[in-house]
Design a protein around this motif. Structure first.
Motif, PDB file in Angstrom:
ATOM      1  N   ALA A  81       0.848  -1.199   0.000  1.00 16.06           N
ATOM      2  CA  ALA A  81       0.000   0.000   0.000  1.00 16.06           C
ATOM      3  C   ALA A  81       0.878   1.241   0.000  1.00 16.06           C
ATOM      4  O   ALA A  81       1.999   1.222   0.495  1.00 16.06           O
ATOM      5  CB  ALA A  81      -0.893   0.002   1.231  1.00 16.06           C
ATOM      6  N   GLN A  82       0.333   2.307  -0.578  1.00 14.86           N
ATOM      7  CA  GLN A  82       1.064   3.560  -0.674  1.00 14.86           C
ATOM      8  C   GLN A  82       0.127   4.700  -0.293  1.00 14.86           C
ATOM      9  O   GLN A  82      -1.064   4.649  -0.598  1.00 14.86           O
ATOM     10  CB  GLN A  82       1.545   3.747  -2.113  1.00 14.86           C
ATOM     11  CG  GLN A  82       2.805   4.521  -2.234  1.00 14.86           C
ATOM     12  CD  GLN A  82       3.362   4.462  -3.648  1.00 14.86           C
ATOM     13  OE1 GLN A  82       2.686   4.048  -4.577  1.00 14.86           O
ATOM     14  NE2 GLN A  82       4.584   4.896  -3.808  1.00 14.86           N
ATOM     15  N   ASN A  83       0.647   5.711   0.358  1.00 17.68           N
ATOM     16  CA  ASN A  83      -0.143   6.867   0.754  1.00 17.68           C
ATOM     17  C   ASN A  83       0.236   8.037  -0.150  1.00 17.68           C
ATOM     18  O   ASN A  83       1.085   8.848   0.187  1.00 17.68           O
ATOM     19  CB  ASN A  83       0.117   7.193   2.232  1.00 17.68           C
ATOM     20  CG  ASN A  83      -0.834   8.215   2.770  1.00 17.68           C
ATOM     21  OD1 ASN A  83      -1.639   8.777   2.047  1.00 17.68           O
ATOM     22  ND2 ASN A  83      -0.736   8.467   4.065  1.00 17.68           N
ATOM     23  N   LYS A  84      -0.397   8.110  -1.322  1.00 21.82           N
ATOM     24  CA  LYS A  84      -0.079   9.164  -2.287  1.00 21.82           C
ATOM     25  C   LYS A  84      -0.552  10.524  -1.794  1.00 21.82           C
ATOM     26  O   LYS A  84       0.039  11.551  -2.101  1.00 21.82           O
ATOM     27  CB  LYS A  84      -0.713   8.847  -3.634  1.00 21.82           C
ATOM     28  CG  LYS A  84      -0.093   7.639  -4.304  1.00 21.82           C
ATOM     29  CD  LYS A  84      -0.753   7.327  -5.611  1.00 21.82           C
ATOM     30  CE  LYS A  84      -0.148   6.070  -6.220  1.00 21.82           C
ATOM     31  NZ  LYS A  84      -0.863   5.628  -7.397  1.00 21.82           N
ATOM     32  N   LYS A  85      -1.606  10.527  -1.002  1.00 24.58           N
ATOM     33  CA  LYS A  85      -2.163  11.779  -0.486  1.00 24.58           C
ATOM     34  C   LYS A  85      -1.176  12.472   0.460  1.00 24.58           C
ATOM     35  O   LYS A  85      -1.157  13.694   0.545  1.00 24.58           O
ATOM     36  CB  LYS A  85      -3.475  11.475   0.234  1.00 24.58           C
ATOM     37  CG  LYS A  85      -4.309  12.681   0.502  1.00 24.58           C
ATOM     38  CD  LYS A  85      -5.641  12.306   1.103  1.00 24.58           C
ATOM     39  CE  LYS A  85      -6.438  13.563   1.379  1.00 24.58           C
ATOM     40  NZ  LYS A  85      -7.430  13.385   2.410  1.00 24.58           N
ATOM     41  N   ALA A  86      -0.356  11.690   1.147  1.00 24.74           N
ATOM     42  CA  ALA A  86       0.607  12.269   2.090  1.00 24.74           C
ATOM     43  C   ALA A  86       1.603  13.172   1.373  1.00 24.74           C
ATOM     44  O   ALA A  86       1.947  14.243   1.874  1.00 24.74           O
ATOM     45  CB  ALA A  86       1.344  11.163   2.836  1.00 24.74           C
ATOM     46  N   ARG A  87       2.071  12.747   0.207  1.00 23.05           N
ATOM     47  CA  ARG A  87       3.038  13.570  -0.539  1.00 23.05           C
ATOM     48  C   ARG A  87       2.389  14.847  -1.062  1.00 23.05           C
ATOM     49  O   ARG A  87       3.066  15.837  -1.302  1.00 23.05           O
ATOM     50  CB  ARG A  87       3.649  12.765  -1.677  1.00 23.05           C
ATOM     51  CG  ARG A  87       4.521  11.626  -1.164  1.00 23.05           C
ATOM     52  CD  ARG A  87       5.410  11.054  -2.247  1.00 23.05           C
ATOM     53  NE  ARG A  87       6.113   9.884  -1.799  1.00 23.05           N
ATOM     54  CZ  ARG A  87       7.267   9.893  -1.131  1.00 23.05           C
ATOM     55  NH1 ARG A  87       7.844  11.018  -0.849  1.00 23.05           N
ATOM     56  NH2 ARG A  87       7.839   8.768  -0.767  1.00 23.05           N
ATOM     57  N   HIS A  88       1.064  14.822  -1.239  1.00 21.72           N
ATOM     58  CA  HIS A  88       0.333  16.005  -1.688  1.00 21.72           C
ATOM     59  C   HIS A  88       0.073  16.958  -0.519  1.00 21.72           C
ATOM     60  O   HIS A  88       0.196  18.175  -0.668  1.00 21.72           O
ATOM     61  CB  HIS A  88      -0.992  15.582  -2.334  1.00 21.72           C
ATOM     62  CG  HIS A  88      -1.865  16.725  -2.730  1.00 21.72           C
ATOM     63  ND1 HIS A  88      -1.561  17.564  -3.772  1.00 21.72           N
ATOM     64  CD2 HIS A  88      -3.027  17.175  -2.209  1.00 21.72           C
ATOM     65  CE1 HIS A  88      -2.505  18.475  -3.883  1.00 21.72           C
ATOM     66  NE2 HIS A  88      -3.405  18.262  -2.940  1.00 21.72           N
ATOM     67  N   ASP A  89      -0.293  16.407   0.632  1.00 22.80           N
ATOM     68  CA  ASP A  89      -0.686  17.225   1.778  1.00 22.80           C
ATOM     69  C   ASP A  89       0.474  17.691   2.650  1.00 22.80           C
ATOM     70  O   ASP A  89       0.302  18.605   3.445  1.00 22.80           O
ATOM     71  CB  ASP A  89      -1.665  16.447   2.665  1.00 22.80           C
ATOM     72  CG  ASP A  89      -3.006  16.237   1.982  1.00 22.80           C
ATOM     73  OD1 ASP A  89      -3.295  16.953   1.005  1.00 22.80           O
ATOM     74  OD2 ASP A  89      -3.761  15.348   2.427  1.00 22.80           O
ATOM     75  N   TYR A  90       1.630  17.034   2.536  1.00 22.66           N
ATOM     76  CA  TYR A  90       2.758  17.351   3.413  1.00 22.66           C
ATOM     77  C   TYR A  90       4.033  17.570   2.619  1.00 22.66           C
ATOM     78  O   TYR A  90       4.224  16.999   1.555  1.00 22.66           O
ATOM     79  CB  TYR A  90       3.022  16.197   4.398  1.00 22.66           C
ATOM     80  CG  TYR A  90       1.879  15.890   5.318  1.00 22.66           C
ATOM     81  CD1 TYR A  90       1.698  16.601   6.499  1.00 22.66           C
ATOM     82  CD2 TYR A  90       0.972  14.880   5.019  1.00 22.66           C
ATOM     83  CE1 TYR A  90       0.652  16.317   7.360  1.00 22.66           C
ATOM     84  CE2 TYR A  90      -0.086  14.591   5.872  1.00 22.66           C
ATOM     85  CZ  TYR A  90      -0.240  15.310   7.034  1.00 22.66           C
ATOM     86  OH  TYR A  90      -1.271  15.025   7.875  1.00 22.66           O
ATOM     87  N   THR A  91       4.931  18.372   3.197  1.00 17.44           N
ATOM     88  CA  THR A  91       6.287  18.506   2.690  1.00 17.44           C
ATOM     89  C   THR A  91       7.120  17.497   3.467  1.00 17.44           C
ATOM     90  O   THR A  91       7.210  17.583   4.699  1.00 17.44           O
ATOM     91  CB  THR A  91       6.831  19.925   2.928  1.00 17.44           C
ATOM     92  OG1 THR A  91       5.947  20.859   2.315  1.00 17.44           O
ATOM     93  CG2 THR A  91       8.219  20.083   2.355  1.00 17.44           C
ATOM     94  N   ILE A  92       7.714  16.540   2.758  1.00 13.11           N
ATOM     95  CA  ILE A  92       8.466  15.472   3.399  1.00 13.11           C
ATOM     96  C   ILE A  92       9.846  15.996   3.794  1.00 13.11           C
ATOM     97  O   ILE A  92      10.595  16.483   2.958  1.00 13.11           O
ATOM     98  CB  ILE A  92       8.618  14.242   2.462  1.00 13.11           C
ATOM     99  CG1 ILE A  92       7.249  13.783   1.931  1.00 13.11           C
ATOM    100  CG2 ILE A  92       9.357  13.118   3.161  1.00 13.11           C
ATOM    101  CD1 ILE A  92       6.238  13.388   2.969  1.00 13.11           C
ATOM    102  N   ILE A  93      10.184  15.880   5.077  1.00 12.58           N
ATOM    103  CA  ILE A  93      11.470  16.359   5.584  1.00 12.58           C
ATOM    104  C   ILE A  93      12.479  15.218   5.638  1.00 12.58           C
ATOM    105  O   ILE A  93      13.587  15.333   5.127  1.00 12.58           O
ATOM    106  CB  ILE A  93      11.311  16.980   7.003  1.00 12.58           C
ATOM    107  CG1 ILE A  93      10.202  18.054   7.028  1.00 12.58           C
ATOM    108  CG2 ILE A  93      12.627  17.525   7.513  1.00 12.58           C
ATOM    109  CD1 ILE A  93      10.418  19.226   6.097  1.00 12.58           C
TER     110      ILE A  93
END
Length: 159
Positions: A11-23
């Motif tokens: 599973a992958q959370n594509k929405k996370a990359r849209h909603d957050y800036t990954i540090i």
């Protein structure tokens, strides 16, 4: 039976990359029950509402949906229980220091099998504002348009 190797995405959370800036990203193991592993092997899981939390020097994964195993009996697991994440002490301390700052959270990005073991990729992330999301989409669209224009020019040049 041959030993499983490589990486198999569940599973992958594509929405996370849209909603957050990954540090920062971390790979960590999961403490699972037998029916959870069997359910994951069927490729069934959802990271949509998932988040991680540090509690007493341990990392926990909340709200990740692993459906009950279809052939499971009374030993079946609950679908949205909290699961312990396996990380090194230094990694937990580093994540804890980062999440103490305002606006930072821990989100799961992907769930996969690596060499037969269930792993989850978590990220320390900062929430994006609405205008940041629009800006990211605009940049992505512009990049796509330039790539199309370049490939069209190459096709015309070849012909």
């Amino acid at each position: 039976m041959a030993k499983e190797t490589g990486r198999k995405l569940i599973a992958q959370n594509k929405k996370a990359r849209h909603d957050y800036t990954i540090i920062d990203t971390y790979e960590c193991g999961l403490v699972l029950t037998g029916t959870e592993v069997k359910s994951l092997r069927q490729g069934r899981a959802s990271l949509v509402d998932g988040f991680a939390q540090l509690d007493g020097g341990e990392a926990w994964l909340h709200n990740v949906h692993i459906p009950e195993y279809s052939q499971g009996t009374w030993t079946n697991h609950s679908a949205r229980r909290r699961r312990k994440l396996l990380l090194h002490r230094e990694e937990i301390e580093k994540i804890d220091r980062k999440t103490q700052e305002t606006g930072y959270t821990i989100v799961p990005l992907s769930l996969y099998f690596k060499d037969g073991r269930a792993k989850v990729e978590i990220a320390v992330a900062k929430g994006k504002k609405e205008y940041d999301k629009r800006q990211t989409l605009r940049e992505k669209q512009d990049r796509r348009e330039t790539d199309r224009a370049v490939s069209a020019a190459r096709r015309r040049q070849r012909a």
